[in-house]
Design an enzyme around this catalytic site. Sequence first.
Site, PDB file in Angstrom:
ATOM      1  N   LYS A   1       0.786  -1.190   0.251  1.00 46.89           N
ATOM      2  CA  LYS A   1       0.271  -0.012   0.451  1.00 46.89           C
ATOM      3  C   LYS A   1       0.969   1.336  -0.027  1.00 46.89           C
ATOM      4  O   LYS A   1       0.678   2.055  -1.126  1.00 46.89           O
ATOM      5  CB  LYS A   1      -0.756   0.041   0.938  1.00 46.89           C
ATOM      6  CG  LYS A   1      -1.517   0.969   1.565  1.00 46.89           C
ATOM      7  CD  LYS A   1      -2.603   1.160   2.337  1.00 46.89           C
ATOM      8  CE  LYS A   1      -3.737   2.251   3.051  1.00 46.89           C
ATOM      9  NZ  LYS A   1      -5.082   2.671   3.853  1.00 46.89           N
TER      10      LYS A   1
ATOM     11  N   GLU B   1      10.586  -5.121   4.508  1.00 44.63           N
ATOM     12  CA  GLU B   1      10.613  -5.741   4.395  1.00 44.63           C
ATOM     13  C   GLU B   1      10.239  -6.255   3.067  1.00 44.63           C
ATOM     14  O   GLU B   1      10.736  -7.018   1.844  1.00 44.63           O
ATOM     15  CB  GLU B   1       9.527  -7.059   5.056  1.00 44.63           C
ATOM     16  CG  GLU B   1       9.446  -6.627   6.536  1.00 44.63           C
ATOM     17  CD  GLU B   1       9.116  -6.071   7.232  1.00 44.63           C
ATOM     18  OE1 GLU B   1       8.889  -5.210   6.951  1.00 44.63           O
ATOM     19  OE2 GLU B   1       8.884  -6.059   8.665  1.00 44.63           O
TER      20      GLU B   1
ATOM     21  N   GLY C   1      -5.324  -2.094   5.305  1.00 46.80           N
ATOM     22  CA  GLY C   1      -3.687  -3.288   4.785  1.00 46.80           C
ATOM     23  C   GLY C   1      -4.508  -4.769   4.982  1.00 46.80           C
ATOM     24  O   GLY C   1      -5.421  -5.225   3.848  1.00 46.80           O
ATOM     25  N   ARG C   2      -4.947  -5.000   6.300  1.00 42.52           N
ATOM     26  CA  ARG C   2      -5.450  -6.013   6.178  1.00 42.52           C
ATOM     27  C   ARG C   2      -7.464  -6.033   5.812  1.00 42.52           C
ATOM     28  O   ARG C   2      -7.971  -6.994   6.190  1.00 42.52           O
ATOM     29  CB  ARG C   2      -5.909  -6.114   7.293  1.00 42.52           C
ATOM     30  CG  ARG C   2      -6.718  -5.242   8.795  1.00 42.52           C
ATOM     31  CD  ARG C   2      -5.554  -5.022   9.891  1.00 42.52           C
ATOM     32  NE  ARG C   2      -6.481  -3.627  11.292  1.00 42.52           N
ATOM     33  CZ  ARG C   2      -5.963  -2.795  11.280  1.00 42.52           C
ATOM     34  NH1 ARG C   2      -5.063  -2.574  10.465  1.00 42.52           N
ATOM     35  NH2 ARG C   2      -6.333  -1.842  11.821  1.00 42.52           N
TER      36      ARG C   2
ATOM     37  N   GLU D   1      -5.129  -6.668  14.406  1.00 36.28           N
ATOM     38  CA  GLU D   1      -4.138  -5.448  14.331  1.00 36.28           C
ATOM     39  C   GLU D   1      -5.165  -3.922  14.373  1.00 36.28           C
ATOM     40  O   GLU D   1      -5.467  -3.282  14.379  1.00 36.28           O
ATOM     41  CB  GLU D   1      -3.429  -5.903  12.380  1.00 36.28           C
ATOM     42  CG  GLU D   1      -2.817  -4.409  12.585  1.00 36.28           C
ATOM     43  CD  GLU D   1      -1.798  -4.400  10.887  1.00 36.28           C
ATOM     44  OE1 GLU D   1      -2.650  -4.127  10.097  1.00 36.28           O
ATOM     45  OE2 GLU D   1      -0.531  -4.934  11.507  1.00 36.28           O
TER      46      GLU D   1
ATOM     47  N   HIS E   1      -5.085 -33.416  16.971  1.00 35.54           N
ATOM     48  CA  HIS E   1      -4.021 -34.405  17.780  1.00 35.54           C
ATOM     49  C   HIS E   1      -2.924 -33.418  17.665  1.00 35.54           C
ATOM     50  O   HIS E   1      -1.751 -33.646  17.803  1.00 35.54           O
ATOM     51  CB  HIS E   1      -3.323 -35.629  16.846  1.00 35.54           C
ATOM     52  CG  HIS E   1      -4.306 -35.669  15.912  1.00 35.54           C
ATOM     53  ND1 HIS E   1      -4.467 -37.637  16.880  1.00 35.54           N
ATOM     54  CD2 HIS E   1      -5.786 -35.849  14.836  1.00 35.54           C
ATOM     55  CE1 HIS E   1      -6.176 -38.036  16.303  1.00 35.54           C
ATOM     56  NE2 HIS E   1      -6.173 -36.946  15.172  1.00 35.54           N
TER      57      HIS E   1
ATOM     58  N   LYS F   1       9.155  -0.890  14.273  1.00 40.16           N
ATOM     59  CA  LYS F   1      10.116  -0.288  13.020  1.00 40.16           C
ATOM     60  C   LYS F   1      10.779   0.551  13.350  1.00 40.16           C
ATOM     61  O   LYS F   1      12.019   0.571  12.523  1.00 40.16           O
ATOM     62  CB  LYS F   1       8.618  -0.027  12.353  1.00 40.16           C
ATOM     63  CG  LYS F   1       7.902  -0.884  11.916  1.00 40.16           C
ATOM     64  CD  LYS F   1       6.875   0.502  10.701  1.00 40.16           C
ATOM     65  CE  LYS F   1       5.787  -0.729  10.340  1.00 40.16           C
ATOM     66  NZ  LYS F   1       4.651  -0.428   9.312  1.00 40.16           N
TER      67      LYS F   1
HETATM   68  O1  F6P Z   1       2.492  -4.511   9.519  1.00 37.82           O
HETATM   69  C1  F6P Z   1       1.982  -2.906   9.574  1.00 37.82           C
HETATM   70  C2  F6P Z   1       0.850  -2.836   8.352  1.00 37.82           C
HETATM   71  O2  F6P Z   1       1.181  -1.250   7.261  1.00 37.82           O
HETATM   72  C3  F6P Z   1      -0.530  -3.442   8.043  1.00 37.82           C
HETATM   73  O3  F6P Z   1      -1.466  -2.264   8.861  1.00 37.82           O
HETATM   74  C4  F6P Z   1      -0.325  -3.661   6.445  1.00 37.82           C
HETATM   75  O4  F6P Z   1      -0.870  -4.815   6.345  1.00 37.82           O
HETATM   76  C5  F6P Z   1       1.283  -3.625   6.155  1.00 37.82           C
HETATM   77  O5  F6P Z   1       2.390  -2.646   7.235  1.00 37.82           O
HETATM   78  C6  F6P Z   1       1.996  -4.227   4.448  1.00 37.82           C
HETATM   79  O6  F6P Z   1       2.484  -2.318   4.151  1.00 37.82           O
HETATM   80  P1  F6P Z   1       1.900  -1.779   3.491  1.00 37.82           P
HETATM   81  O7  F6P Z   1       0.847  -3.015   2.025  1.00 37.82           O
HETATM   82  O8  F6P Z   1       2.201  -0.694   3.320  1.00 37.82           O
HETATM   83  O9  F6P Z   1       3.599  -2.824   2.508  1.00 37.82           O
END
Ligand code: F6P
Length: 547
Positions: A214, A220, A275-276, A361, A392, A512
């Site tokens: 987003k 990452e 995002g979620r 979240e 199990h 972060k």
């Molecule tokens: O973990 C925090 C967060 O902002 C989530 O809400 C989101 O889904 C994820 O990081 C990834 O964010 P982006 O789509 O901006 O890379």
Amino acid sequence: MSTSSAATQTPLTQLPAWKALATHYEKIHTEHLRDLFKNDPKRGTRFAVEAEGIYLDYSKHRITEETLKLLLQLAEESGLKARIDAMFSGEKINTTEKRAVLHVALRAPKSEKIVVDGEDVVPGVHEVLDRMSAFADRVRSGEWLGYTDKPIKNIINIGIGGSDLGPVMAYEALRHYSQRDLVFRFVSNIDGTDFAEATHDLDPEETLFIISSKTFTTLETMTNAHSARTWALKALKHQAAIAKHFVAVSTNAAEVSKFGIDTANMFGFWDWVGGRYSMDSAIGLSTMLAVGPDNFRKMLAGFHSIDEHFRTAPFEKNLPVLLGLLTVWYADFFGAQTVAVLPYDQYLKRFPAYLQQLTMESNGKHVTLSGDHVNYETGPIFWGEPGTNGQHSFYQLIHQGTHLIPSDFIGFSKTLNKLGDHHDLLMANVFAQAEALAFGKTAEEVKAEGTPAWLMPHRVFEGNRPSNTILVEKLTPETLGKLVALYEHSVFTQGTIWQINSFDQWGVELGKVLAKKIGGELEGAGEITTHDSSTNTLINFYKKQRG
Ligand code: F6P
């Protein structure tokens, strides 16, 4: 009651329904499900709702008609109806980020109109869907060629959180409907192993990367995206190859072009999609590539049918409202700290992981919309595994442990892979587990089996352990959309009762920032002394051992 301006809200624990529930809990919490069922032969159908192809049996809950009445009253007193209307009409209910919350617009039919800041957002949604569809058709048919004119065989989604969990879950859930000659992989972890293992057997000439983010700034994702570019360019040599092997899904066009992806190959979405809550936006591009545009649109139709149900059905027949209220009942009155989600379908193996972000979240918050510290419990921990594997493993604790764990059993009447009597055996386990949890096995029953006295306490099942059973005819794109929307709106219901903002996530920021600082400190060789004694020692130990 005002919807988004929470400052005027009566504190939750001061609401008449809340106080009445507290008193009611004292009367009811010792009641056993065995007696509740014995005293009401119709209980199994009285506490059940069927809507939009979903059958919810919530009779195995520690509730009576009075409990339900009070929970529904709590929903009314909390202004749930007004808040639902506020969400659907594009009000900026995500107050800390000053944003509308409009994932429901992502699945609205073309004929609907939803206005944000004076603009109807529905045409834009459909424009992106049409572009995604055209692109998906080209890749799936082999018309889209890589830089060396080979068709794409491998698709790798790079993203994390909502830009990964929804796509992975949906891909796994709908694998049955997927184009089998395409390989799908998902890279999320900044651990280089994730990227290395996802690509080690792939030919860059036949590989397409979807960079899903987003913000297009997530550490990452951007680290993995840069490694992907290096990996691709090592084989393809020319910068021009990027346009054929990389597409982006983002709200941030500036960062996308800075990375080197042509914005013609970018699929956008909007700040009003959390995002979620984004698996049905362009973030679902990998899902569409896997199952095709028609199936993707069927999934959206499934979402939409539950949206309409949530918006219009009376609360006593409203699936997400009932699920949400029951979650509140256990979290706040019984002190249950977790909820187990137990899908009896192998295709839903990533559903609990997906729900973890959606629920935790969203509702892992300790201040109200007006900034006051809550004096009650909010979002419980969600966890789970597909049945029957969990049986199990951890079910022992649910049956005989000391924690009360409300559980959601999810099953399908028809299997997608008929194999002997596997499916009946699978479903027998759904019904058996819910029955065993609710009714247990008494000392008399254990004794009647000839169990010696010393072994008796170990073999008794107390029962009285609550569960929902959710039955759906078949796992399809449409029913997957319905299931996800069911939980999305249950989360909304919970967040409304708790008076929290289910749509921000400030709690992920501190880690972060610190990781960025420590990242810099790991680069040099010198001893680190800027943190507490534990963190300093750990960093220095790592640097020494790393060499
Ligand atoms: O973990 C925090 C967060 O902002 C989530 O809400 C989101 O889904 C994820 O990081 C990834 O964010 P982006 O789509 O901006 O890379």
